[in-house]
Design a protein around this motif. Structure first.
Motif, PDB file in Angstrom:
ATOM      1  N   PRO A 197      -6.698   2.892   6.754  1.00  0.00           N
ATOM      2  CA  PRO A 197      -7.856   1.998   6.847  1.00  0.00           C
ATOM      3  C   PRO A 197      -7.438   0.547   6.618  1.00  0.00           C
ATOM      4  CG  PRO A 197      -7.792   3.011   4.686  1.00  0.00           C
ATOM      5  CD  PRO A 197      -6.651   3.614   5.468  1.00  0.00           C
ATOM      6  N   MET A 198      -8.423  -0.334   6.497  1.00  0.00           N
ATOM      7  CA  MET A 198      -8.143  -1.756   6.248  1.00  0.00           C
ATOM      8  C   MET A 198      -8.606  -2.190   4.865  1.00  0.00           C
ATOM      9  SD  MET A 198      -9.013  -3.251  10.077  1.00  0.00           S
ATOM     10  CE  MET A 198      -9.094  -4.956   9.526  1.00  0.00           C
ATOM     11  N   SER A 221     -13.938  -1.604   6.473  1.00  0.00           N
ATOM     12  CA  SER A 221     -12.867  -1.032   7.296  1.00  0.00           C
ATOM     13  C   SER A 221     -13.426  -0.391   8.556  1.00  0.00           C
ATOM     14  CB  SER A 221     -12.076  -0.003   6.488  1.00  0.00           C
ATOM     15  OG  SER A 221     -11.025   0.543   7.260  1.00  0.00           O
ATOM     16  N   ALA A 222     -14.471   0.395   8.435  1.00  0.00           N
ATOM     17  CA  ALA A 222     -15.035   1.085   9.595  1.00  0.00           C
ATOM     18  C   ALA A 222     -15.585   0.098  10.614  1.00  0.00           C
ATOM     19  CB  ALA A 222     -16.132   2.048   9.143  1.00  0.00           C
ATOM     20  N   ASP A 259      -3.397 -10.036  11.613  1.00  0.00           N
ATOM     21  CA  ASP A 259      -2.146  -9.372  11.983  1.00  0.00           C
ATOM     22  C   ASP A 259      -1.599  -8.458  10.900  1.00  0.00           C
ATOM     23  OD1 ASP A 259      -2.341 -10.746  14.322  1.00  0.00           O
ATOM     24  OD2 ASP A 259      -0.571 -11.997  14.051  1.00  0.00           O
ATOM     25  N   ALA A 260      -2.062  -8.591   9.677  1.00  0.00           N
ATOM     26  CA  ALA A 260      -1.645  -7.658   8.632  1.00  0.00           C
ATOM     27  C   ALA A 260      -2.134  -6.247   8.942  1.00  0.00           C
ATOM     28  CB  ALA A 260      -2.184  -8.113   7.278  1.00  0.00           C
ATOM     29  N   ALA A 261      -3.211  -6.146   9.728  1.00  0.00           N
ATOM     30  CA  ALA A 261      -3.822  -4.842  10.011  1.00  0.00           C
ATOM     31  C   ALA A 261      -3.650  -4.406  11.457  1.00  0.00           C
ATOM     32  CB  ALA A 261      -5.312  -4.883   9.682  1.00  0.00           C
ATOM     33  N   HIS A 262      -3.459  -5.347  12.373  1.00  0.00           N
ATOM     34  CA  HIS A 262      -3.400  -4.958  13.783  1.00  0.00           C
ATOM     35  C   HIS A 262      -2.726  -6.039  14.622  1.00  0.00           C
ATOM     36  CE1 HIS A 262      -6.907  -7.599  13.762  1.00  0.00           C
ATOM     37  NE2 HIS A 262      -7.491  -6.773  12.924  1.00  0.00           N
ATOM     38  N   VAL A 304       0.849  -1.196   0.000  1.00  0.00           N
ATOM     39  CA  VAL A 304       0.000   0.000   0.000  1.00  0.00           C
ATOM     40  C   VAL A 304       0.886   1.248   0.000  1.00  0.00           C
ATOM     41  CG1 VAL A 304      -1.734   1.295   1.298  1.00  0.00           C
ATOM     42  CG2 VAL A 304      -1.826  -1.216   1.234  1.00  0.00           C
ATOM     43  N   PRO A 305       0.621   2.225  -0.847  1.00  0.00           N
ATOM     44  CA  PRO A 305       1.414   3.460  -0.835  1.00  0.00           C
ATOM     45  C   PRO A 305       1.417   4.105   0.539  1.00  0.00           C
ATOM     46  CG  PRO A 305      -0.007   3.377  -2.770  1.00  0.00           C
ATOM     47  CD  PRO A 305      -0.410   2.229  -1.906  1.00  0.00           C
ATOM     48  N   ALA A 306       2.557   4.628   0.945  1.00  0.00           N
ATOM     49  CA  ALA A 306       2.715   5.182   2.293  1.00  0.00           C
ATOM     50  C   ALA A 306       1.733   6.304   2.586  1.00  0.00           C
ATOM     51  CB  ALA A 306       4.149   5.666   2.480  1.00  0.00           C
ATOM     52  N   ASP A 307       1.378   7.086   1.566  1.00  0.00           N
ATOM     53  CA  ASP A 307       0.475   8.213   1.807  1.00  0.00           C
ATOM     54  C   ASP A 307      -0.993   7.793   1.875  1.00  0.00           C
ATOM     55  OD1 ASP A 307       0.089   7.569  -0.846  1.00  0.00           O
ATOM     56  OD2 ASP A 307       0.444   9.581  -1.626  1.00  0.00           O
ATOM     57  N   ALA A 308      -1.265   6.495   1.694  1.00  0.00           N
ATOM     58  CA  ALA A 308      -2.647   6.018   1.724  1.00  0.00           C
ATOM     59  C   ALA A 308      -2.982   5.284   3.019  1.00  0.00           C
ATOM     60  CB  ALA A 308      -2.904   5.088   0.534  1.00  0.00           C
TER      61      ALA A 308
END
Length: 390
Positions: free
Chosen positions: A275-276, A329-330, A286-289, A169-173
């Motif tokens: 977001p996810m 995601s939310a 674990d990729a997200a949290h 994922v791009p760092a700014d996203a």
């Protein structure tokens, strides 16, 4: 190759997602950089919330869990040598947890996937994902020396903290939140009867302890240690002696020791990525949290992600609706942050923090006095421990 949903990662999150989608008639392909034996060798948590257990049933893989898992209606907090039971069933209207090792969860899911004939590519090197911000996501990997190209409708990143999906994922996203704790858990696994029928979380001036189990004959114990400690410096004898010095007198008398099957040190951290979802790429588990293991939320959070994601994808294919996808995601993050809060709170309550020994210790004691003396406070603890409702 062509599939509807490409799942990166064959741990419990990826396998559970694959099983739920398969039962809904949705084609999946799983790619995993490790071998199946390596995936099964990972020693991880084993406390399943009621919602996670019900999701295993929904996936058609809950039979062995129900037959062999240990149903726990409570657990204990030990403070200053005194044990206090938290009655989960009484405090939550009959809910509890099931002790069933993550290895066994993974084994059941792998068996089900093999029986279904659903494809999994193990030992997939150089996994790359592309174009997930378009309607035609693509991926590639190398299996057995040959490059495999995959076209998919969606990509599910279930490949863990160090996986390729979040890194793509791009760092700014993406926004990252992290807290690193100044200690770790030294864990020992042994073929010995557990010291108690229920888990014991202990606070002691020498550091936190957890007395847990995987079965009636296999125990798992943990000690809080500085991050400077090395596993090779901890003989079995040293571990058992230190554990006995920290637990309550009843547990110390009942403790049965034996040769370790495995010892390791796990650093503690909290981590969340927001977001996810990124176009047609979804992060899960674990990729997200990451949460500290105190409170056993890691595997259960991964399962809740998978529940939301499977529902969203099934809704997409059956009803041509994007509502579940748009809110994925939310919905996940609302639950993630509540679990992060609980894990942080329980970690802060039960561990020693050398940087503020006096002040922190007094706050911990005041908080523990409140929790142990207030039914309302114990109910909050119990409700979070068994798992908040979806």
């Amino acid at each position: 190759m062509r599939t509807q949903v490409l799942i990166v990662g064959a741990g419990p999150a990826g396998l559970l997602l694959g099983q739920l989608l398969h039962r809904a008639g949705i084609a999946t392909l799983i790619v995993e950089r490790q071998s199946g034996d390596h995936v099964l060798s990972r020693i991880r948590a084993g406390v399943l919330e009621q919602g996670t257990a019900e999701l295993m049933d929904e996936a058609g893989v809950g039979a062995r869990m129900r037959a062999e898992g240990l149903v726990h209606d409570g657990f204990a907090l030990t403070v200053d040598g005194q044990r206090h039971r938290i009655d989960l069933q009484a405090l939550t209207g009959g809910r509890g947890v099931i002790v069933y090792g993550q290895t066994e969860v993974t084994r059941d899911l792998m068996t089900a996937r093999a029986a279904a004939g659903a494809p999994t590519l193990h030992e997939a090197a150089d996994v790359r994902i592309n174009d997930f911000d378009t309607e035609r996501p693509r991926a590639s990997c190398v299996v057995g020396g040959e490059t495999v190209h995959v076209d998919a409708d969606f990509i599910a990143g279930c490949d863990g903290f160090h996986g390729v999906c979040r890194a793509s994922v791009p760092a700014d996203a993406i926004r990252l939140f992290e807290k690193v704790y100044p200690f770790g858990w030294l864990g020992l696994l042994s073929d010995t009867p557990p010291v108690s029928d229920e888990l014991i979380y202990g606070r002691h001036e020498r550091g936190f302890t957890l007395c847990s189990m995987r079965s009636p004959t296999r125990s798992r114990y943990y000690l809080q240690v500085p991050l400077t400690e090395r596993v090779e410096d901890w003989s079995d004898r040293r571990f058992w002696e230190e554990l006995r010095s920290r637990i309550d007198p009843q547990a110390a008398e009942q403790l049965i020791t034996g040769p370790s099957l495995e010892k390791s040190i796990a650093p503690l951290r909290s981590f969340v990525a927001e977001p996810m979802r990124f176009g047609r790429l979804f992060l899960a588990g674990d990729a997200a949290h990451i949460v500290p293991p105190t409170g056993a939320k890691g595997l259960n959070l991964a399962a809740s992600d998978v529940r939301y994601l499977s529902q969203a994808l099934i809704e997409h294919y059956r009803e041509r609706s994007s509502a579940g996808i748009d809110h994925y995601s939310a919905r996940c993050l609302a639950r993630v942050w509540k679990a992060e809060r609980f894990s942080w709170w329980l970690t802060s309550l039960m561990h020693n923090f050398d940087a503020e020994p006096g002040f922190q210790a007094r706050l911990q004691q005041a908080e523990l006095d409140y929790v142990l003396g207030s039914e309302a406070a114990r109910r909050v603890l119990a409700e979070n421990y068994v798992g908040l409702p979806f």
